[in-house]
Design a protein around this motif. Structure first.
Motif, short mmCIF file in Angstrom:
data_model
loop_
_atom_site.label_atom_id
_atom_site.label_comp_id
_atom_site.label_asym_id
_atom_site.label_seq_id
_atom_site.Cartn_x
_atom_site.Cartn_y
_atom_site.Cartn_z
N VAL A 75 51.87 55.71 34.13
CA VAL A 75 50.96 55.13 33.81
C VAL A 75 49.95 53.79 32.78
O VAL A 75 48.88 53.43 32.59
CB VAL A 75 50.38 56.87 33.28
N PHE A 76 50.93 53.11 32.85
CA PHE A 76 50.56 51.58 32.18
C PHE A 76 50.45 50.84 32.52
O PHE A 76 50.87 50.40 33.89
CB PHE A 76 51.30 51.13 30.45
N PHE A 77 49.42 50.13 32.07
CA PHE A 77 48.89 48.73 33.37
C PHE A 77 50.31 47.78 32.90
O PHE A 77 51.00 46.22 33.82
CB PHE A 77 48.21 48.18 32.77
N ASP A 78 50.76 47.78 31.87
CA ASP A 78 52.15 46.35 31.33
C ASP A 78 52.23 47.10 30.20
O ASP A 78 52.15 47.48 29.23
CB ASP A 78 52.03 44.89 30.92
N TYR A 79 53.42 46.40 29.53
CA TYR A 79 54.50 47.40 28.17
C TYR A 79 55.01 44.98 27.34
O TYR A 79 54.99 44.38 28.15
CB TYR A 79 55.59 47.73 29.17
N PHE A 80 55.36 45.33 26.68
CA PHE A 80 56.35 44.34 26.17
C PHE A 80 57.39 44.74 25.01
O PHE A 80 57.18 46.30 24.77
CB PHE A 80 54.62 43.39 24.96
N SER A 81 57.55 44.37 25.03
CA SER A 81 59.09 44.61 24.11
C SER A 81 59.15 43.46 22.47
O SER A 81 59.05 41.78 23.18
CB SER A 81 60.20 44.88 24.60
N PRO A 82 58.82 43.72 20.91
CA PRO A 82 58.96 43.27 20.30
C PRO A 82 59.93 42.22 19.83
O PRO A 82 61.21 42.49 20.69
CB PRO A 82 59.07 44.09 19.20
N VAL A 107 55.21 68.03 48.24
CA VAL A 107 55.29 68.07 47.06
C VAL A 107 53.82 66.55 47.33
O VAL A 107 53.48 66.30 46.53
CB VAL A 107 55.97 67.87 45.95
N SER A 108 54.36 66.19 48.09
CA SER A 108 54.17 64.63 48.42
C SER A 108 51.79 64.84 48.15
O SER A 108 51.72 64.48 47.99
CB SER A 108 54.30 64.12 48.93
N ALA A 109 52.12 66.45 49.15
CA ALA A 109 50.07 65.69 49.60
C ALA A 109 50.31 66.21 48.18
O ALA A 109 48.70 66.10 47.55
CB ALA A 109 50.26 67.10 50.76
N THR A 110 49.98 67.17 47.98
CA THR A 110 50.20 67.47 46.45
C THR A 110 49.69 66.73 45.37
O THR A 110 49.05 66.49 44.34
CB THR A 110 50.92 68.74 45.74
N SER A 139 51.28 60.39 40.86
CA SER A 139 52.65 60.41 41.35
C SER A 139 53.39 62.15 41.38
O SER A 139 53.45 62.70 40.42
CB SER A 139 53.06 58.80 40.33
N ARG A 140 54.56 61.34 42.29
CA ARG A 140 55.53 62.24 42.44
C ARG A 140 56.00 62.35 41.01
O ARG A 140 56.66 64.23 40.89
CB ARG A 140 55.89 61.99 43.36
N VAL A 141 56.37 61.65 40.44
CA VAL A 141 57.59 62.01 39.19
C VAL A 141 56.46 62.30 37.93
O VAL A 141 56.83 63.27 37.44
CB VAL A 141 57.67 60.69 38.83
#
Length: 453
Positions: A99-106, A421-424, A431-433
């Motif tokens: 769900v996130f556009f991007d991420y960072f680690s400090p 599941v995929s169609a649902t 996403s399926r996850v």
């Protein structure tokens, strides 16, 4: 910069404030909140298009809530900050990836942060423009509200509309099944052709065949002219059969023949007439049970139950209730040349706390009576004939209502896709996850034999 007011970053955490001056130089305004639960209010307050949340180990138990917050605010692009140790947790990694556009680690690198913020803001602006284009052509006529249950419903209507197959709409009386059918028609390729609605439960049994299929002159006593039936009138467009469960068995046989062959015969004639019409049926009864009881043909049920849409109860729609009530007040005031009245806070509480067994139709009728009975400019609970006391509440909290609506939407969509599941996941726009995670959250378990990838 001309776009400075739009470049607002809502942030929850500790890493970014030290870069406030650098952000300002690039045209950004930083709106910081103390807790991630405050982010939706901050986003609404400042109209931010980009949001960033710094995740901590203590947030692991709130991953579902954080994910839902991000999903419910799709007009924004979301960035995450998470230490490497936290990213090694599978649930955290899956959520960020989904769900996130991007991420960072400090530690954060200012150059990369500013570059990513610019990309996120640009994508958010592009998404906003595309949404405006889509919404211009996909206005949902009469379907008022943006509660989670209605967002799911509208999303499903958009997916069902272009697929030229029969649709079965289920739901209690007064939930707006005809409105949903009309919107499916309006968003389909048949939008410029007729939308013919017929209430099967209101037809006199002796006239059902004539109303649906038409009749020839002289076919029976009183048939002085040829009559075009409702199915034939829907040629090229959509035929909406409301309360299909009340259709007599004899008419069910002929309707099944039309669905199989695409032709009808008028009463008193043996000449087949080719008709191209999409069928949308609706019912408030359990058709599976009606099939088991011998009141509805199983083969007709399977023909109608190709695509399925479930209408939510009004009590599942939380924040929509007040919005609908105010809409009906304005509508009735306009229709009768009256001045619009306002709702007292006690009336709003009473509306939200009522169980609404009659759904939107009941709400509309109560507002109509209240507009007549209220002598002043304010509608009180007594005018609505509702209990104003807090103890009268039978609704769950909004969070509980959202969870219940989400669970029922998943179950209804699974059933409508025959547990594919995929169609649902596609119909629910996740996403399926994410779908598997939501199913686990709501305790939805499928037998191995029933699951289709």
């Amino acid at each position: 910069m001309a776009d400075t007011p739009a470049r607002t970053l809502v942030f929850c955490g500790h890493c970014v404030p030290e870069m406030k001056d650098g952000l300002r130089e690039q045209g950004w305004t930083l709106e910081r909140v103390a807790h991630w639960r405050e982010m939706p209010a901050a986003i609404e307050r400042c109209g931010a298009r980009v949001a960033m949340i710094e995740l901590a180990p203590s947030d692991e138990e709130n991953l579902h809530a954080i994910e839902r917050m991000v999903i419910e605010h799709t007009a924004q692009e979301w960035l995450a900050i998470a230490p490497n140790d936290l990213l090694k947790r599978d649930a955290v990694a899956e959520m960020i990836y989904s769900v996130f556009f991007d991420y960072f680690s400090p530690p954060l690198k200012p150059e990369r942060l500013l570059l990513t913020l610019g990309h996120a803001w640009g994508m958010a602006q592009l998404g906003l423009r595309l949404c405006m284009i889509r919404d211009h052509g996909e206005h949902f006529e009469g379907l008022i509200g943006d509660s989670p249950a209605m967002q799911v419903l509208k999303g499903q209507i958009k997916r069902l509309a272009p697929v030229d197959m029969p649709v079965l709409i289920t739901g209690a009386s007064g939930t707006g099944k005809e409105l949903a059918a009309n919107n499916i028609h309006r968003l389909s390729s048949r939008r410029d052709k007729p939308f013919i609605a017929i209430n099967c439960g209101a037809l006199p049994e002796k006239l059902v065949q004539s109303e649906l299929f038409g009749h020839e002159k002289g076919a029976f006593t009183g048939a002085t002219t040829r009559k075009t039936g409702r199915i034939e009138a829907a040629h090229g467009g959509t035929l909406f059969l409301d309360e299909i469960g009340d259709l007599p068995l004899e008419a069910q046989v002929n309707l099944l023949r039309f669905l199989q062959e695409g032709t009808i015969e008028r009463v008193g004639s043996h000449q087949p007439i080719k008709v191209d019409a999409r069928i949308i049926a609706a019912t408030h009864v359990d058709l599976e049970q009606a099939v088991a009881n011998g009141r509805f043909r199983e083969d007709l049920f399977f023909r109608l139950n190709v695509l399925r849409l479930r209408m939510p109860w009004l009590r599942e729609r939380g924040r929509d209730i007040e919005k609908l009530a105010r809409h009906f007040i304005d509508l009735f005031a306009l229709e009768h040349g009256l001045k619009p009245k306002s709702l007292s806070q006690a009336s709003v509480r009473a509306l939200v706390n009522h169980g609404w067994p009659g759904n939107v139709r009941e709400l509309m009728n109560r507002i109509r009576r209240a507009m007549v009975m209220a002598e002043g400019r304010v509608i009180a609970p007594a005018h609505l004939e509702l209990d104003a006391s807090p103890s009268g509440s039978i609704l769950p909290t909004l969070a509980e209502a959202r969870d219940r609506a989400e669970r029922e939407a998943i179950l209804a969509t699974l059933e409508g896709t025959e547990y594919n599941v995929s169609a649902t996941a596609r119909m629910l726009d996740v996403s399926r996850v994410t779908l598997y995670r939501m199913m686990k959250k709501h305790g939805i378990e499928l037998n191995e034999a029933s699951i289709k990838a």
